[in-house]
Design an enzyme around this catalytic site. Structure first.
Site, mmCIF file in Angstrom:
data_model
loop_
_atom_site.group_PDB
_atom_site.id
_atom_site.type_symbol
_atom_site.label_atom_id
_atom_site.label_comp_id
_atom_site.label_asym_id
_atom_site.label_seq_id
_atom_site.Cartn_x
_atom_site.Cartn_y
_atom_site.Cartn_z
ATOM 1 N N CYS A 53 0.834 -1.204 0.000
ATOM 2 C CA CYS A 53 0.000 0.000 0.000
ATOM 3 C C CYS A 53 0.875 1.263 0.000
ATOM 4 C CB CYS A 53 -0.975 -0.011 1.170
ATOM 5 S SG CYS A 53 -2.331 1.183 0.978
ATOM 6 N N HIS B 286 -3.786 -5.391 1.001
ATOM 7 C CA HIS B 286 -3.561 -5.679 2.414
ATOM 8 C C HIS B 286 -3.957 -7.130 2.713
ATOM 9 C CE1 HIS B 286 -2.613 -1.645 3.809
ATOM 10 N NE2 HIS B 286 -3.625 -1.167 3.101
#
Length: 858
Positions: free
Chosen positions: A700, A798
């Site tokens: 991310c 994630h």
């Protein structure tokens, strides 16, 4: 018999009759301030304890002067008493009348006072068909020159105020008569109606501080009258009538006008709510009033007030049977105004007793329990998850709830809403899908003074903490709506607080601790972390800083993370309970290697996140500890592997030559980019990339940091402008106002391994020479590496390491690079279910579950 309760507030007699412990009784018979006493009273009394070794001032001179100044009178016009009743009994002895004129119904002691003084008693009935209003003209007609007039204003038990201008004129028209105006309940009504400002010599104002300041156990009252009357009363009153603590409380109370205004506002609102609820119950006729109680008439053919009082007492509820009030028969009772939840419980029981078909059904609250802490990281989240799993194992439909969470660890639900990672785990403990209603407000700090505010799963905006504090009261109703919807779908709710309920600097605006507990009618268990030390002082100190209504919500304490022999705690437990009046529900031993994601970064920053370094062929994985690190739980699955040493790296000299470097998510990529550059970590990571012996992974925000130019044109995470990333991936990132929150399935193209997880990011990243390696099911690329070297890669996904197949492939590939033998299928499986069951068994064995079920009413 319930009819034996002749006076309100006689809890000892109620305990004997009902069999309920006093703390479990709900007393609607005593009309005391429903807010309880003010927050300053408990510390004030504590500061005055040393004065108990001395006699008090027999004349209470300092308090007399304070009252005189407050009412703009001379001190000679004030006398203090051990409650207003003591002074009421003295007045007929000094006023010299032969007869008493008393309106009925009225406070019973008026008649007793007149009888004790051998006065002939004349009564004037207040007509129910006239809503119990006092007819001043009728009073004047009944009045003779020898009458002592005794009036309650507001009247008890009707709660009605009088026509003040007409009463004032009557008093002036009859200077030969004395008028005792008992204003013991005037503080709950509009103070403009008080006659205390009338300076006529024939007016005696009686004021109780017991009721408005909620100190019936302390006793304090005073009289305002002509100096000659006060002087005569002082000769009759015994010395040391008022103790030193009561005197100190009275002086402090006169300085706190805000508390009385707050009380009036609260009583007005709750009185109207109680009136509305009672009007909805067929068989009851409540009368509107102006004080902190309501008079109610029973209109049921087979139930009278004695029957009703007896039935309610068996439920632990006390009402004031009004059959002892002259002028009222056995079909009247009086109810004090109390808190919304208490009034709801009363009206629910009344509804059942009268078996009514109400216009508006009254639904009882779902049973709820709440874990609050003496401070942050006391273990509230884990204990919430534990109790959720225990209740689920016991066949109870249960759901978790945290009104407001401040955390950078978040997840995305299947519906695309963002919520706290801890509540996702708690939902799993209940075997429920994550639902943003379980965590309506998520605060994700983006700087030292501001946070991104996520409401019901969607970004509201980024606010300064002061701006959020001002808007929190408008957000609270939305959290209440989420709670109500969720609670209606389950048998029990398990709530979690945040930080400490005793944060006195902002607890009045709190929406996650005691205010939420009060709304949910939740029983609070206060959790303390004994591993950090000072746990007993924390329990006592927290209770001391709670307001009285907050203390009542606390059912008891739980000690968490205990190491040692619990038998050694005996005296400490007893002394803490003695100081606080609250029991212990259990002591939970420290549980090593819990195997569950942490709620926030406290343990991570303390170094407790690092795994133990084992002997043999162990992979060294370094997680860069960014200042604004988020979702560090992405690497939790790696901690379960026996050949992995996972450690955090904060400084460049800690980096060394690890086998893997992971750049995690960050809530402020621009600020953390600056940190990497200034700390020297940026240069060190580039050097490791050149050696090609270290695999470098970005997730991310870490993925964005691996690239080149990062632009923030909309000032999402900075003042605007751009920065230069590490340059290890040929891509550029632009931060966008719209936030991507997606729960998704994907595939790792090089290995063919399936992946699952979620995306939470503001940026979009593009690169012409970037090779796709992670692809969503819809074909969207969410991860890539360079065409040449494959040891540098990143992704927006994630939870990428949660997938056993990919994680095993990834670790074995690193082992192959080092020339080690692969482990393959012998690796660990990342499954939180066994860890949750282990946690539940551990907590079940350590706490008194029978007591928990008891407080839940199950």
């Amino acid at each position: 018999m319930a009819s034996q309760l002749k006076h309100g507030g006689n809890l000892r007699q109620a305990v004997k009759i009902s069999g309920f412990p006093q703390e479990q009784l709900l007393d609607f018979s005593a009309s005391i301030n429903p807010l309880g006493f003010p927050s300053w009273l408990r510390p004030l009394i504590s500061s005055q304890v040393s004065q108990l070794s001395h006699y008090p001032d027999p004349e209470a001179e300092e308090l007399v002067y304070a009252i005189a100044a407050h009412h703009q009178l001379d001190p000679s016009q004030v006398i203090i008493g051990n409650g207003a009743s003591e002074l009421l009994y003295l007045l007929p002895q000094v006023l010299g009348h032969k007869r008493a004129l008393i309106t009925v119904p009225c406070y019973g002691d008026y008649l007793a006072i007149a009888t004790g003084a051998n006065l002939h008693i004349d009564t004037l009935a207040l007509a129910e068909n006239d809503h119990f209003q006092l007819n001043i003209a009728q009073l004047e007609t009944a009045l003779t020159d020898d009458h002592l007039v005794i009036l309650g204003h507001p009247n008890n038990p009707t709660g009605k105020l009088y026509d003040v201008p007409a009463l004032q004129q009557l008093i002036r028209n009859h200077p030969q008569n004395h008028f005792i105006i008992d204003e013991s309940f005037i503080d709950f009504a509009d103070p403009a109606h008080s006659l205390r400002w009338q300076q006529d010599d024939n007016v005696i104002i009686v004021q109780s501080m017991t009721k408005s300041w909620a100190i019936p156990g302390l006793r304090l009252g005073y009289v305002l009258a002509d100096a000659s009357i006060i002087s005569a009363m002082r000769r009759l009153r015994p010395d040391w009538s008022v103790n030193s603590i009561a005197q100190a409380v009275g002086i402090r109370a006169l300085q706190d006008n805000d508390f009385l205004q707050q009380t009036r506002n609260y009583v007005d609102q709750q009185r109207q709510e109680l009136l509305t609820q009672l009007q909805a119950i067929r068989g009851l006729h409540p009368f509107p009033g102006d004080a902190n109680f309501l008079l109610v008439r029973i209109e049921h053919p087979s139930i009278d007030a004695s029957d009703l009082a007896q039935q309610l007492l068996q439920k632990g509820i006390i009402i004031r049977n009004c059959n002892t009030f002259q002028g009222l028969d056995g079909h009247y009772f009086r109810l004090a105004v109390r808190t919304p939840d208490e009034q709801l419980k009363l009206c629910t029981e009344l509804q059942q007793i009268f078996a009514s078909n109400t216009a508006k059904k009254i639904s009882p609250k779902t049973p709820a329990i709440m874990f609050q802490g003496t401070g942050s990281n006391a273990g509230k989240s884990i204990l919430t998850a534990a109790l959720c799993r225990i209740l689920y194992q016991d066949g109870v439909s249960v759901a978790p709830f945290k009104a407001q969470n401040m955390s950078l660890n978040s997840c995305v639900t299947f519906q695309g809403g963002e919520m706290g990672r801890a509540q996702v785990l708690q939902a799993q403990a209940c075997r429920l899908d994550a639902d943003v209603r379980m965590n309506p407000v998520l605060l994700k700090p983006s700087s030292t003074t501001g946070s991104q505010v996520i409401l019901c799963g969607k970004v509201l905006e980024t606010m300064h903490f002061q701006d959020y504090a001002q808007r929190r009261s408008k957000i609270f109703p939305k959290t209440q709506q989420c709670y109500d919807e969720l609670a209606a779908e389950h048998q029990v709710m398990v709530l979690e607080g945040a930080g400490s309920p005793a944060e006195i600097n902002f607890k009045s605006r709190d929406i996650v601790n005691m205010n939420m507990a009060r709304y949910a009618d939740a029983k609070v268990l206060l959790v303390g972390d004994i591993d950090r030390g000072g746990v007993f002082a924390s329990f006592v100190g927290t209770m001391e800083l709670l307001n009285e209504w907050e203390r009542k919500l606390v059912s008891g304490f739980i000690i968490n993370r205990f190491r040692g022999d619990k038998n050694l705690l005996g005296d400490a437990l007893d002394l803490t309970s003695l100081h606080t009046g609250k029991p212990f529900f259990g002591t939970v031993p420290f549980l090593a290697d819990l195997g569950l994601p942490e709620e926030d970064s406290v343990d991570f920053k303390d170094g407790r996140f690092d795994t133990e370094k084992k002997a043999g062929e162990v992979l060294d994985i370094a997680l860069i500890d960014l200042p604004h690190i988020s979702n560090f739980t992405d690497v939790d699955a790696l901690r379960a592997e026996t050949d992995v040493h996972l450690r955090r790296v904060r400084h460049v000299d800690e980096l060394g030559q690890p086998d893997v470097v992971i750049l995690p998510g960050t809530k402020n990529v621009m600020s953390d980019l600056d940190y990497l550059l200034k700390s020297g970590l940026s240069h060190a990571i580039r050097h490791l990339a050149e050696t090609e012996t270290t695999e470098i992974v970005g997730i991310c925000g870490g993925y964005q940091l691996l690239g080149g130019k990062i632009t923030d044109p909309h000032a999402i995470e900075s003042a605007g402008g751009d920065g230069q990333g590490l340059g290890l991936l040929a891509m550029e990132t632009t931060l966008q106002p719209d936030k991507t929150t997606t729960h998704c399935q994907a595939i790792h193209l090089p290995s063919g391994k399936p992946l699952h997880g979620y995306e939470i990011h503001h940026g979009t990243s593009n690169g012409n020479n970037l090779k796709p390696i992670i692809q969503r099911a819809d074909g969207m690329t969410i991860g890539g590496c360079m065409d040449g070297p494959t040891h540098i890669w990143g992704t927006y996904l994630h939870g990428i390491f949660d997938a056993d197949g990919f994680r095993h492939w990834f670790l074995d590939r690193v082992r192959q690079r080092k020339g080690w033998q692969v482990i393959g299928a012998r690796r660990a499986s990342y499954d939180l279910e066994p860890a949750l069951d282990r946690l539940a068994d551990h907590v079940r064995a350590s706490v008194d579950m029978d007591k928990i079920y008891q407080v839940l009413g199950l």
